[in-house]
Design a protein around this motif. Sequence first.
Motif, PDB file in Angstrom:
ATOM      1  N   GLY A  94       0.817  -1.218   0.000  1.00  6.05           N
ATOM      2  CA  GLY A  94       0.000   0.000   0.000  1.00  6.05           C
ATOM      3  C   GLY A  94       0.849   1.265   0.000  1.00  6.05           C
ATOM      4  O   GLY A  94       0.546   2.226  -0.711  1.00  6.05           O
ATOM      5  N   ALA A  95       1.899   1.256   0.798  1.00  3.43           N
ATOM      6  CA  ALA A  95       2.743   2.457   0.888  1.00  3.43           C
ATOM      7  C   ALA A  95       3.492   2.690  -0.426  1.00  3.43           C
ATOM      8  O   ALA A  95       3.593   3.831  -0.895  1.00  3.43           O
ATOM      9  N   VAL A  96       4.018   1.624  -1.012  1.00  2.61           N
ATOM     10  CA  VAL A  96       4.723   1.782  -2.291  1.00  2.61           C
ATOM     11  C   VAL A  96       3.747   2.236  -3.379  1.00  2.61           C
ATOM     12  O   VAL A  96       4.065   3.099  -4.209  1.00  2.61           O
ATOM     13  N   GLN A  97       2.576   1.664  -3.342  1.00  4.38           N
ATOM     14  CA  GLN A  97       1.554   2.045  -4.316  1.00  4.38           C
ATOM     15  C   GLN A  97       1.267   3.544  -4.254  1.00  4.38           C
ATOM     16  O   GLN A  97       1.228   4.233  -5.271  1.00  4.38           O
ATOM     17  N   ARG A  98       1.117   4.045  -3.038  1.00  3.15           N
ATOM     18  CA  ARG A  98       0.836   5.476  -2.889  1.00  3.15           C
ATOM     19  C   ARG A  98       2.051   6.319  -3.295  1.00  3.15           C
ATOM     20  O   ARG A  98       1.912   7.388  -3.881  1.00  3.15           O
ATOM     21  N   ALA A  99       3.215   5.814  -2.947  1.00  2.63           N
ATOM     22  CA  ALA A  99       4.423   6.549  -3.335  1.00  2.63           C
ATOM     23  C   ALA A  99       4.492   6.672  -4.860  1.00  2.63           C
ATOM     24  O   ALA A  99       4.869   7.725  -5.388  1.00  2.63           O
ATOM     25  N   ILE A 100       4.114   5.629  -5.562  1.00  2.00           N
ATOM     26  CA  ILE A 100       4.136   5.675  -7.032  1.00  2.00           C
ATOM     27  C   ILE A 100       3.077   6.632  -7.553  1.00  2.00           C
ATOM     28  O   ILE A 100       3.335   7.460  -8.432  1.00  2.00           O
ATOM     29  N   VAL A 101       1.893   6.519  -6.985  1.00  2.00           N
ATOM     30  CA  VAL A 101       0.791   7.363  -7.468  1.00  2.00           C
ATOM     31  C   VAL A 101       1.096   8.847  -7.256  1.00  2.00           C
ATOM     32  O   VAL A 101       0.804   9.693  -8.093  1.00  2.00           O
ATOM     33  N   PHE A 102       1.703   9.147  -6.107  1.00  3.62           N
ATOM     34  CA  PHE A 102       1.933  10.556  -5.781  1.00  3.62           C
ATOM     35  C   PHE A 102       3.277  11.085  -6.320  1.00  3.62           C
ATOM     36  O   PHE A 102       3.516  12.290  -6.279  1.00  3.62           O
ATOM     37  N   ALA A 103       4.129  10.193  -6.811  1.00 14.52           N
ATOM     38  CA  ALA A 103       5.475  10.628  -7.214  1.00 14.52           C
ATOM     39  C   ALA A 103       5.415  11.677  -8.322  1.00 14.52           C
ATOM     40  O   ALA A 103       4.646  11.549  -9.277  1.00 14.52           O
ATOM     41  N   ASP A 104       6.217  12.696  -8.197  1.00 14.87           N
ATOM     42  CA  ASP A 104       6.323  13.681  -9.264  1.00 14.87           C
ATOM     43  C   ASP A 104       7.738  13.592  -9.850  1.00 14.87           C
ATOM     44  O   ASP A 104       8.513  12.684  -9.536  1.00 14.87           O
ATOM     45  N   SER A 105       8.075  14.545 -10.690  1.00 13.19           N
ATOM     46  CA  SER A 105       9.354  14.445 -11.395  1.00 13.19           C
ATOM     47  C   SER A 105      10.542  14.527 -10.438  1.00 13.19           C
ATOM     48  O   SER A 105      11.618  14.009 -10.719  1.00 13.19           O
ATOM     49  N   ASP A 106      10.346  15.163  -9.296  1.00 15.40           N
ATOM     50  CA  ASP A 106      11.442  15.265  -8.329  1.00 15.40           C
ATOM     51  C   ASP A 106      11.647  13.972  -7.556  1.00 15.40           C
ATOM     52  O   ASP A 106      12.780  13.550  -7.303  1.00 15.40           O
ATOM     53  N   THR A 107      10.562  13.392  -7.140  1.00  9.74           N
ATOM     54  CA  THR A 107      10.688  12.218  -6.274  1.00  9.74           C
ATOM     55  C   THR A 107      10.820  10.912  -7.052  1.00  9.74           C
ATOM     56  O   THR A 107      11.265   9.910  -6.490  1.00  9.74           O
ATOM     57  N   THR A 108      10.469  10.942  -8.328  1.00 12.87           N
ATOM     58  CA  THR A 108      10.528   9.692  -9.097  1.00 12.87           C
ATOM     59  C   THR A 108      11.919   9.052  -9.099  1.00 12.87           C
ATOM     60  O   THR A 108      12.034   7.843  -8.842  1.00 12.87           O
ATOM     61  N   PRO A 109      12.996   9.789  -9.363  1.00 11.64           N
ATOM     62  CA  PRO A 109      14.317   9.134  -9.355  1.00 11.64           C
ATOM     63  C   PRO A 109      14.641   8.497  -8.013  1.00 11.64           C
ATOM     64  O   PRO A 109      15.186   7.399  -7.948  1.00 11.64           O
ATOM     65  N   LEU A 110      14.287   9.179  -6.940  1.00 10.59           N
ATOM     66  CA  LEU A 110      14.549   8.619  -5.613  1.00 10.59           C
ATOM     67  C   LEU A 110      13.722   7.376  -5.366  1.00 10.59           C
ATOM     68  O   LEU A 110      14.191   6.394  -4.790  1.00 10.59           O
ATOM     69  N   LEU A 111      12.492   7.447  -5.819  1.00  7.67           N
ATOM     70  CA  LEU A 111      11.601   6.310  -5.627  1.00  7.67           C
ATOM     71  C   LEU A 111      12.106   5.096  -6.411  1.00  7.67           C
ATOM     72  O   LEU A 111      12.063   3.959  -5.927  1.00  7.67           O
ATOM     73  N   VAL A 112      12.602   5.345  -7.604  1.00  7.27           N
ATOM     74  CA  VAL A 112      13.114   4.247  -8.430  1.00  7.27           C
ATOM     75  C   VAL A 112      14.309   3.582  -7.737  1.00  7.27           C
ATOM     76  O   VAL A 112      14.410   2.352  -7.687  1.00  7.27           O
ATOM     77  N   VAL A 113      15.187   4.407  -7.193  1.00  3.28           N
ATOM     78  CA  VAL A 113      16.346   3.851  -6.480  1.00  3.28           C
ATOM     79  C   VAL A 113      15.879   2.985  -5.313  1.00  3.28           C
ATOM     80  O   VAL A 113      16.350   1.860  -5.105  1.00  3.28           O
ATOM     81  N   PHE A 114      14.920   3.523  -4.579  1.00  7.47           N
ATOM     82  CA  PHE A 114      14.385   2.757  -3.450  1.00  7.47           C
ATOM     83  C   PHE A 114      13.756   1.450  -3.911  1.00  7.47           C
ATOM     84  O   PHE A 114      13.990   0.371  -3.339  1.00  7.47           O
ATOM     85  N   MET A 115      12.960   1.523  -4.964  1.00  2.50           N
ATOM     86  CA  MET A 115      12.257   0.324  -5.432  1.00  2.50           C
ATOM     87  C   MET A 115      13.252  -0.756  -5.859  1.00  2.50           C
ATOM     88  O   MET A 115      13.086  -1.943  -5.542  1.00  2.50           O
TER      89      MET A 115
END
Lengths: 192, 387
Positions: free
Chosen positions: B180-201
């Motif tokens: 659920g948390a990852v799902q929300r992180a993906i849904v809410f990710a914008d251009s700034d947070t996407t690279p960080l999120l990808v690294v985390f994933m």
Amino acid sequence: MNRTEEQRLVAQAQRGNSEAFAVLYRENVQAIYRYVYHRVSDRHLAEDITGDVFTKAIEGLGRYQDTGNPFLAWLYRIAHDRVIDYYRKVNRQPTESDIEEQSIPIESDMDSGLVQEQISSVLQTAIADLTPEQQQVVMLRFVEGYRIEKVAGIMGKNANAIKALQHRALRALANRLERAGVDIESMMAGLT
Amino acid sequence: MNDQLTPPQLDILDACLETVLRREKTIADCLAHYPDDAVWLKPQLQTALLLRSLSAPGMPEDAVKTLENRVVRQFNRSMSAPRHNTSVRWVGKWAAGFMVALLIAFGGGTTTVAASANSQPGDVFYGVKRAWENVIVYLATLVGRADEVWLHLAQVRFDEMQTLAAKGNLEPDMLDEVYGAVQRAIVFADSDTTPLLVVFMMSAGSELQIIPQDTLIAAHYDRVSAILEPHFDPSGRLVLLDKTDMPDVPPVQTIAASATAEPTLTQMPTLLPSATPTETPGVFASATFDASATPTRTPTDTPTSTATVTASFTPTLTWTPLPLPAGTLVTATPLVVVATMTQSLSSPRLTPTGALLYPIRPTQLAVYMTQTAIASGEIPTEEVSPP
């Protein structure tokens, strides 16, 4: 619906998901309607107040915090407040004479449906004369059939406080019916 | 009839009510069992049975449907209307800064000392931690920074899952929480947070592989494994392949934009969290944080300590994070300088040990970014040297 599912729906609704809120509505609307109906004894009025309850729920949804009790507990509190507001506006509570006017002898050969109707009418009038908290306990404990612990959770009190409220409500109702000349024994016989 | 019942009498009444209402006993049975209480008990049990017989009319189906349509319309109107627009404009920057301070105090990075921050599912403080998170999510949503908070929470949930797995207590629910948390992180990710999120994933996806799974959690495990695999649309935006239970993005994202567009910020203030942790060596520490914007670029550590006979001490830490140099987010492992403190029981003094370079997790960087980005709009990268 289990608690996890309910919490998920509430969270989705708080983020603006209307379908999630619709599910919460469908899950709880009948319980709220019954609660309101027994407090106001009028189907149309109960429908209106039930609508008000969900309108208020929408307005307050952003501030809603899960405190470990079911979402329904929060809706009951809103319903309780709406009923109080209603009576405050109309500035009237049923009086003892209302019960006396409604009280007709229950005969042994009366139709069981008629007996039931008579009992309901008398009881609802008597219930309306209880304090708001006593009314809430009566509705949740005896009409909805919840156990003491669940009623305590819904009303935000401890179990002992609910037991005391339960006793005072039953005692007041019994006295009220007795003073109004209602024969509880014959009513009980009418139930069997 | 007694005016007030004693607690034992209240229990007798309740016990009788339970059995009578469930038709396990009759009123006569109860009265026979409690003959001394029969006088007051009988009318109350009779009244309760009468109440139980009250008919419970249902709301007519057509009325339910009509009301549902009305309620849903009201809901949509309520959610689409600008909410708290004026007040959020006014408090926008303050709320954002405060939010980040709370987030850090709660569990965002290495400076975290809040008692509940390190609690795990099943711990006493875990409920506090989750409640606090709800506050943070609410505030973050108001100021349009839900992307950063959900990125952080995805990391937190994943860490919790790893901890439980290490103890052999991993339950399907915990995996669902991560999902659920990852799902929300993906849904809410914008251009700034996407690279960080990808690294985390990608990192989390690798770490997940070493967690042993059994048949009980297999389906949940596979779901988490799948969602940790990044997928992009043609514009480079992260997308969800499994849209089951997909959260909605709330319609309040423009609020922060209007707040940050205010041309009133002429300096580059940094957030100055002032921490006063109280620590009992060997147990845990707690802290309160005050945050204020101060136009300074000099981080200072001012530790003080007071020894007591119980060997506890109260250090005061003033920490001023620097805005990091502007740049472009890259997928390389970011580095950051973190001033750490050490203490000794025999000499209860806090000693700044200076800079320590170590790779940080993307979400820790996200927290740091949040602080500085709010104040300056700059995006930090790579590393910074201590003064």
